[in-house]
Design a protein around this motif. Structure first.
Motif, short mmCIF file in Angstrom:
data_model
loop_
_atom_site.label_atom_id
_atom_site.label_comp_id
_atom_site.label_asym_id
_atom_site.label_seq_id
_atom_site.Cartn_x
_atom_site.Cartn_y
_atom_site.Cartn_z
N THR A 68 46.30 -12.15 -37.40
CA THR A 68 45.60 -12.76 -38.53
C THR A 68 45.65 -11.85 -39.75
O THR A 68 45.86 -12.30 -40.88
CB THR A 68 44.14 -13.06 -38.16
OG1 THR A 68 44.12 -13.89 -37.00
CG2 THR A 68 43.40 -13.74 -39.28
N GLY A 69 45.46 -10.54 -39.52
CA GLY A 69 45.53 -9.59 -40.62
C GLY A 69 46.90 -9.55 -41.27
O GLY A 69 47.03 -9.55 -42.50
N SER B 146 49.17 -11.93 -41.24
CA SER B 146 49.45 -13.17 -41.95
C SER B 146 48.66 -13.25 -43.25
O SER B 146 49.16 -13.77 -44.25
CB SER B 146 49.16 -14.39 -41.07
OG SER B 146 47.79 -14.41 -40.72
N SER B 147 47.44 -12.70 -43.28
CA SER B 147 46.69 -12.71 -44.53
C SER B 147 47.31 -11.75 -45.54
O SER B 147 47.33 -12.04 -46.74
CB SER B 147 45.22 -12.37 -44.28
OG SER B 147 45.11 -11.06 -43.80
N ASN C 144 50.51 -11.10 -45.70
CA ASN C 144 51.70 -11.84 -46.15
C ASN C 144 51.31 -12.89 -47.18
O ASN C 144 51.99 -13.05 -48.21
CB ASN C 144 52.38 -12.48 -44.94
CG ASN C 144 53.68 -13.15 -45.31
OD1 ASN C 144 54.34 -12.75 -46.26
ND2 ASN C 144 54.05 -14.15 -44.55
N TYR C 145 50.22 -13.61 -46.93
CA TYR C 145 49.74 -14.61 -47.89
C TYR C 145 49.38 -13.95 -49.21
O TYR C 145 49.73 -14.45 -50.29
CB TYR C 145 48.54 -15.35 -47.32
CG TYR C 145 47.89 -16.27 -48.33
CD1 TYR C 145 48.44 -17.50 -48.63
CD2 TYR C 145 46.72 -15.88 -48.98
CE1 TYR C 145 47.86 -18.33 -49.56
CE2 TYR C 145 46.13 -16.70 -49.92
CZ TYR C 145 46.69 -17.93 -50.20
OH TYR C 145 46.11 -18.74 -51.13
N GLY C 146 48.69 -12.81 -49.14
CA GLY C 146 48.31 -12.11 -50.37
C GLY C 146 49.51 -11.65 -51.16
O GLY C 146 49.53 -11.75 -52.39
N HIS D 19 51.08 -14.63 -52.78
CA HIS D 19 50.21 -15.10 -53.87
C HIS D 19 50.35 -14.19 -55.09
O HIS D 19 50.42 -14.68 -56.22
CB HIS D 19 48.76 -15.15 -53.39
CG HIS D 19 47.81 -15.66 -54.41
ND1 HIS D 19 47.80 -16.97 -54.83
CD2 HIS D 19 46.85 -15.03 -55.14
CE1 HIS D 19 46.87 -17.13 -55.76
NE2 HIS D 19 46.27 -15.96 -55.95
#
Length: 161
Positions: A100-101, A103-104, A106-108, A111
């Motif tokens: 989860t960390g 992937s977050s 990666n999302y950041g 973004h």
């Protein structure tokens, strides 16, 4: 009912005409490779089936011996099972939190790249900013862990006197 009696063709079965009639298949003899494959696979399949039966028999015999031992030693086995289950759950949740960390992060990163694309900030600069943030969070985590360890040593020293 009277209409059926007047029309004699109505009760007759009608022929269905197909646009494309099915091709006529002729029965062919099996090739030599097919015969060899069947002759090879039959003994292999039979031996694997026999091995499965032996394994099942051994498992049933082992269970018939082990179940009374489980009942006798259940005060030891039950807590051990609970401890092992908790350890496995801890490892699985740790992996899930790590995933989860990542992937977050990666999302950041994506973004930040999209948000700064119009401002002239390049991909490399966005990656550097993300790595700086990751380094900062890592350092803060180490600091918090060190503080907790120091407090534990301080509290443990007073009790040991």
């Amino acid at each position: 009912m009277a209409d059926r009696d007047r029309d004699p063709d109505r009760n007759q079965p009608q022929e269905i005409q197909l646009l494309h009639p099915p091709p006529h298949y002729r029965q062919t003899e099996p090739s030599s490779t097919q015969i060899v494959a069947v002759l090879t696979l039959l003994p292999v399949g039979g031996s694997l089936l026999a091995l499965a039966a032996l394994t099942l028999t051994g498992t049933l015999i082992g269970l018939s011996i082990a179940i009374p031992l489980f009942i006798i030693f259940s005060p030891v086995i039950v807590p051990a099972t609970i401890a092992i289950s908790m350890a496995v759950a801890g490892f699985l949740s740790s992996g899930a939190f790590g995933l989860t960390g990542l992937s977050s992060l990666n999302y950041g990163l994506k973004h930040m790249i999209r948000a700064n694309a119009g401002a002239g900030v390049g991909k490399g600069q966005a990656k550097r900013g993300m790595w700086d943030m990751v380094g900062y969070v890592g350092q803060k985590t180490k600091d918090v862990g060190q503080n907790m360890e120091n407090k534990a040593h301080e509290g443990g020293g007073a009790v040991r006197t």
